[in-house]
Design a protein around this motif. Structure first.
Motif, mmCIF file in Angstrom:
data_model
loop_
_atom_site.group_PDB
_atom_site.id
_atom_site.type_symbol
_atom_site.label_atom_id
_atom_site.label_comp_id
_atom_site.label_asym_id
_atom_site.label_seq_id
_atom_site.Cartn_x
_atom_site.Cartn_y
_atom_site.Cartn_z
ATOM 1 N N CYS A 74 25.914 30.447 30.036
ATOM 2 C CA CYS A 74 26.634 31.715 29.431
ATOM 3 C C CYS A 74 28.043 31.383 29.929
ATOM 4 C CB CYS A 74 26.246 32.974 30.011
ATOM 5 S SG CYS A 74 26.175 33.010 32.023
ATOM 6 N N CYS B 248 23.399 34.412 33.342
ATOM 7 C CA CYS B 248 22.160 33.889 33.002
ATOM 8 C C CYS B 248 21.206 33.116 33.849
ATOM 9 C CB CYS B 248 22.273 32.910 31.752
ATOM 10 S SG CYS B 248 23.044 31.463 32.222
ATOM 11 N N CYS C 38 22.936 28.029 36.016
ATOM 12 C CA CYS C 38 23.848 26.991 36.750
ATOM 13 C C CYS C 38 23.723 27.289 38.227
ATOM 14 C CB CYS C 38 25.146 27.421 36.607
ATOM 15 S SG CYS C 38 25.574 29.172 36.892
ATOM 16 N N CYS D 80 28.858 28.478 38.012
ATOM 17 C CA CYS D 80 30.060 28.872 37.048
ATOM 18 C C CYS D 80 30.929 29.880 37.323
ATOM 19 C CB CYS D 80 29.304 29.117 35.797
ATOM 20 S SG CYS D 80 28.532 30.723 35.691
HETATM 21 S S1 FES Z 1 25.195 32.274 34.968
HETATM 22 FE FE1 FES Z 1 25.203 31.546 32.832
HETATM 23 S S2 FES Z 1 25.942 29.419 33.402
HETATM 24 FE FE2 FES Z 1 26.397 30.620 35.285
#
Ligand code: FES
Ligand SMILES: Cc1cc2nc3c(=O)[nH]c(=O)nc-3n(C[C@H](O)[C@H](O)[C@H](O)COP(=O)(O)OP(=O)(O)OC[C@H]3O[C@@H](n4cnc5c(N)ncnc54)[C@H](O)[C@@H]3O)c2cc1C
Ligand code: SF4
Ligand code: FES
Lengths: 316, 169
Positions: free
Chosen positions: B40, B45, B48, B60
């Protein structure tokens, strides 16, 4: 993201001075709110002042018997601190009900207090929003308002404050400690820290330009049983529709604050006298001037029921 | 541009980066560690997830420059084919994935979640804040809620983590 210059602050007063020297600059702590907003170009600071190296990451006892929480203490460390779990359970509970472990490991005490609204129109840069762009109007009024405020809102903005932690801080009568660029310090009671939107929804707190938060202090423990009950659209990793922070004493007296209903944690001390009589008179008094919309009128009833569940558990 | 040095998977790596570079982009685009995924790019999400100074975070939502001198562990640092970390082996054994996109993040988050339980960090579902937290399915579901799996491998993921938690270290 827009380009920006970057510096690491060496002391709280220097951080504040750097913010005055660089108009539009932002402090960056955990970055979990600021960077999200910078990616969306809702925040466009030309300069970032990294405050992570300032050593403000300790929780210490105060002379009065309370706690002094450094501004950079991470949400996980605060929730897990033995003194907080034992004496300020409502604060641990509120923190653990917010976000996720990954976010809490980064999010700081000051950053959490200063996180910005989750109003969907604030996030949609194609829409007018007085908070994002003063004077542009408010797309939320007359729009989809299910998540928005039921009380304390204005003709200019009906957003809520999304923090769980701040609701617990309000019930505990926390005090925000700051330093300004000239080195002067002040103590701001949490009740006066967050502002109502009024005509200037972009001015969200009592902080002046460049003013830097160094710590949040908690008064000595007040005993009682501590509760934070959060109602949301899924069981985890979601913001509150309504939340109740409460500290209840054996004799049925106590303190209550509501989250998810206003532009700031919502507490009406006078209403707490009704606590021994049950949830309905309390929420009726807390939300007496509520002006909900068709979409979010459910929050008024939900607040009453959530408090009723807390009181039942307290009698338990 | 700024020079940033990170200790990634036990190796010191220095790179020149635009200040805007997230830790995730630094790992993927500049250090060719493409195990960590971008789902995301907004903290929603968990794909990462990496460990910085032993703590799981979303790479991220942080800038690489903010991590000068820090120790970073990614999925590549946990284990490699032929020498898998016990959590990686347990995910394979229990079918803890389908497409595999969320898996590096899930595995890093799982390892850190068990460390957090060991360190006594409570969760939203811990009944007694003063008690030692236990490894239960409920606890793991809450503690892993920051990692979304679009394929819905959740129940197998919980099985894999419980097996690792119960096996002698
Ligand atoms: S939490 Fe979704 S890419 Fe970092
Ligand atoms: C997907 C997602 C879900 C979330 N869910 C929840 C939830 O359920 N409940 C909840 O409460 N929160 C939730 N959050 C928000 C999270 O709690 C905040 O992002 C976090 O607390 C912000 O802290 P930070 O240190 O990362 O702040 P930063 O992003 O670093 O900073 C936020 C603001 O505070 C300012 N600032 C930081 N430190 C100082 C200081 N010392 N003095 C003055 N100004 C300062 C910065 O300049 C910036 O404007 C969620 C976030 C995400 C991304
Ligand atoms: S409610 Fe406030 S934040 Fe939301 S669109 Fe209106 S002005 Fe902006
Ligand atoms: S295995 Fe496909 S998203 Fe999780």
């Amino acid at each position: 993201m827009r380009p920006f210059t970057y510096e690491r602050a060496r002391s709280p007063a220097e951080a504040a001075a750097a913010a005055i020297r660089n108009p539009g600059a932002r402090f960056i702590a955990g970055g979990t709110n600021l960077l999200d907003l910078m990616k969306l170009q809702i925040e466009v600071p030309p300069h970032l002042i990294d405050v992570n190296g300032l050593g403000l990451d300790r929780i210490e006892g105060t002379q009065e018997g309370g706690l002094r929480i450094g501004a950079l203490v991470r949400n996980t460390s605060l929730a897990a601190d033995e003194r907080v779990r034992r004496h300020y359970g409502v604060l641990s509970r509120a923190l653990l009900a917010g976000a996720t472990a990954q976010l809490r490991n980064k999010a700081t005490t000051a950053g959490n207090l200063l996180q910005r609204t989750r109003c969907p129109y604030f996030y949609d840069t194609a829409q007018p929003c007085n908070k994002r762009q003063p004077g542009s109007g408010c797309a939320a009024i007359g729009g989809v308002t299910r998540l928005l405020a039921v009380i304390g809102s204005s003709e200019a903005c009906i957003a809520t404050h999304p923090s769980d932690m701040a609701v617990a801080m309000r019930v505990l009568d926390a005090v925000v400690e700051t330093v300004k660029a000239d080195g002067t310090t002040r103590r701001i009671p949490i009740a006066e820290f967050h502002r109502l939107p009024g005509d200037t929804p972009h001015v969200e707190t009592a902080l002046e330009r460049g003013e830097f938060i160094t710590a949040v202090t908690l008064p000595p423990p007040i005993g009682g049983r501590h509760f934070y009950r959060k109602v949301r659209d899924r069981a985890s990793y979601a913001f509150a529709l309504v939340s109740v922070a409460a500290v209840m004493q054996r004799d049925g007296t106590g303190r209550v604050a509501l989250g998810g209903v206003a532009h700031k944690p919502w507490r009406v001390e006078a209403a707490e006298a009704e606590l021994p009589r049950g949830a309905r008179p309390v929420t009726a008094a807390i939300l007496d001037s509520a002006k909900p919309t068709h979409d979010n009128a459910f929050k008024v009833k939900l607040a009453e029921r959530t408090l009723a569940a807390v009181l039942a558990e307290a009698r338990g | 541009m700024v020079r940033v040095s990170l200790r990634v998977n036990d190796e010191v790596r220095s790179v020149d980066l635009d200040t805007r570079t997230t830790l995730l982009d630094a790992l993927r685009e500049h250090l060719q560690l493409t195990g960590s995924k971008k789902g995301c790019d907004h903290g929603q999400c968990g794909a990462c997830t990496v460990m910085v100074e032993g703590q799981r975070i979303y790479s991220c939502l942080t800038l690489a420059v903010m991590h000068e001198g820090n120790t970073v562990t990614t999925i590549e640092g946990l284990g490699r084919p032929g020498n898998l970390h016990p959590m990686q082996a347990a995910f394979v054994k229990h079918d803890g994935y389908q497409c595999g996109y969320c898996t590096p993040g899930q595995i890093c988050a799982s390892v850190a979640a068990l460390d957090e339980i060991k360190a006594g960090v409570p969760s939203h579902v811990t009944a007694d804040l003063m008690a030692t937290p236990q490894v239960t399915a409920d606890e793991l579901r809450e503690r892993m809620s920051g990692n979304i799996c679009r394929c819905g491998a959740y129940s197998n993921i919980v099985d894999a983590i419980i097996e690792v938690a119960r096996s002698p270290a």
